[in-house]
Enzyme design. Structure first.
Site, short mmCIF file in Angstrom:
data_model
loop_
_atom_site.label_atom_id
_atom_site.label_comp_id
_atom_site.label_asym_id
_atom_site.label_seq_id
_atom_site.Cartn_x
_atom_site.Cartn_y
_atom_site.Cartn_z
CG ASP A 1 7.44 -6.65 3.08
OD1 ASP A 1 6.77 -6.23 2.10
OD2 ASP A 1 6.97 -6.68 4.25
CE1 TYR B 1 3.26 -0.01 4.11
CE2 TYR B 1 5.32 1.09 3.57
CZ TYR B 1 4.29 0.25 3.21
OH TYR B 1 4.26 -0.30 1.94
CB CYS C 1 9.91 -10.92 8.03
SG CYS C 1 10.73 -11.20 9.61
NE ARG D 1 4.77 -1.47 9.79
CZ ARG D 1 4.22 -2.12 8.78
NH1 ARG D 1 3.18 -2.90 8.96
NH2 ARG D 1 4.75 -2.01 7.56
O1 LIG Z 1 4.40 -5.36 4.53
C1 LIG Z 1 4.73 -4.24 4.14
O2 LIG Z 1 5.77 -3.68 4.52
C2 LIG Z 1 3.87 -3.55 3.23
C3 LIG Z 1 2.52 -3.64 3.22
C4 LIG Z 1 1.65 -4.13 4.24
C5 LIG Z 1 1.86 -3.98 5.58
O3 LIG Z 1 2.96 -3.50 6.04
C6 LIG Z 1 0.85 -4.36 6.58
O4 LIG Z 1 -0.24 -4.80 6.21
O5 LIG Z 1 1.15 -4.21 7.75
C7 LIG Z 1 1.86 -3.05 2.07
O6 LIG Z 1 2.46 -2.14 1.45
O7 LIG Z 1 0.74 -3.49 1.77
#
Ligand SMILES: O=C(O)/C=C(\C=C(/O)C(=O)O)C(=O)O
Length: 291
Positions: A247, A154, A29, A121
């Protein structure tokens, strides 16, 4: 001012039917601002609505969770002040995943660790962050590994092949957000998702969050049926290396905004036994973040 097409998080989430086990952790989150107290980063690719710690903790209680892992969102760049403020207000019930640059100082790392940060991250989603050379990330790894921190990554599924050598070179635990964002119109046993399954099978330091059906589904709400086989496969194959999160507040959703209570009710559809639910929601996140 939030983006013109920004979808705000659900203001009145339902009470879940599924009751999480005692000690359950929302392990993915974010907090956004508030922007007048914690300005958004100049290099950001989006400007969200404000979504602060009090709202996050109220949602935690409403959904029946005990703890949060708060992940730095790219809208705050490497300015972790909003994250640290939320961690310090959580009375030990939150841990954090920060974003740092290769120039981060030992004093900054010590302060982050003392606040409850336990990982960094690396975001490879090009619509969110401009890519950097591998050496940049390796420099950060050298700084954070001695702290016992792990790395959250990610990326889009299409990028896995290209980044395979980098991901498999990392010496820490590696937690992949949202199953590596599979194309759920492809079969679970097809080459794309099986490449991700092979990553986890061949590298026992790799974990996955089985979160974000609302991002991945093509069949759509309210049941996100097409995501179930992918998440269920990872839970069956790697029950000790999966995490789940809301999330919240759901950055960059465009088609709809989920009811967070319904996202919690998605859990028993993918973690179908009490043992899987206990590992997913309690044992695994506690081992990684509160050991
Ligand atoms: O929050 C998520 O997990 C997904 C998104 C964004 C981010 O993670 C972020 O801006 O750090 C997304 O896919 O836009």
């Amino acid at each position: 001012m939030k983006d013109a097409d920004w979808l705000d998080f659900c203001p009145d989430p339902s009470r879940p039917v599924f009751v999480p086990p005692p000690g359950a952790v929302d392990a993915h989150c974010h907090v956004f601002g508030p922007g007048d107290q914690f300005p958004y980063a100049p290099e950001r690719k989006y400007t969200p609505c404000d979504a602060g710690k009090a709202q996050l903790f109220a949602l935690r209680d409403h959904l029946g969770f005990e703890r949060n892992v708060i992940v730095q969102a790219t809208c705050h760049g490497a300015d972790n002040r909003a994250l640290v403020d939320a961690l310090r207000s959580a009375d030990g019930r939150a841990r954090g995943v920060a974003t740092v640059r290769d120039t981060v100082t030992d004093e900054e790392l010590r302060e982050l660790h003392e606040a409850g940060v336990r990982g960094v991250r690396f975001n490879f989603v090009k619509r969110l962050v401009d890519p950097k050379p591998d050496a940049y990330y390796h420099a950060i790894i050298e700084r954070i590994a001695p702290l016992g921190w792990h790395v959250v990554v990610y990326f889009e599924a299409a990028d896995l092949a290209e980044r395979w050598d980098f991901f498999t070179s990392l010496p820490t635990t590696v937690v992949v957000d949202h199953m590596g964002r599979p194309d759920v119109t492809q079969p679970v046993d097809g080459p794309e998702f099986q490449r991700f399954v092979r990553l986890m099978r061949e590298h026992s330091n790799v974990w996955s969050k089985v979160s974000c059906p609302e991002r991945l589904s093509q069949s759509g709400p309210p049941t996100y049926d097409d995501v179930v086989p992918f998440a269920r496969h990872l839970l069956e194959q790697f029950p000790d290396r999966v995490l789940w999160g809301t999330d919240w507040p759901h950055p960059n959703l465009k088609s709809h905004m989920p009811d967070d209570g319904k996202l919690v009710d998605f859990i028993p559809r993918i973690a179908v036994t009490a043992d899987q639910q206990q590992k997913l929601l309690v044992d695994n996140p506690m081992r990684l973040y509160w050991a």
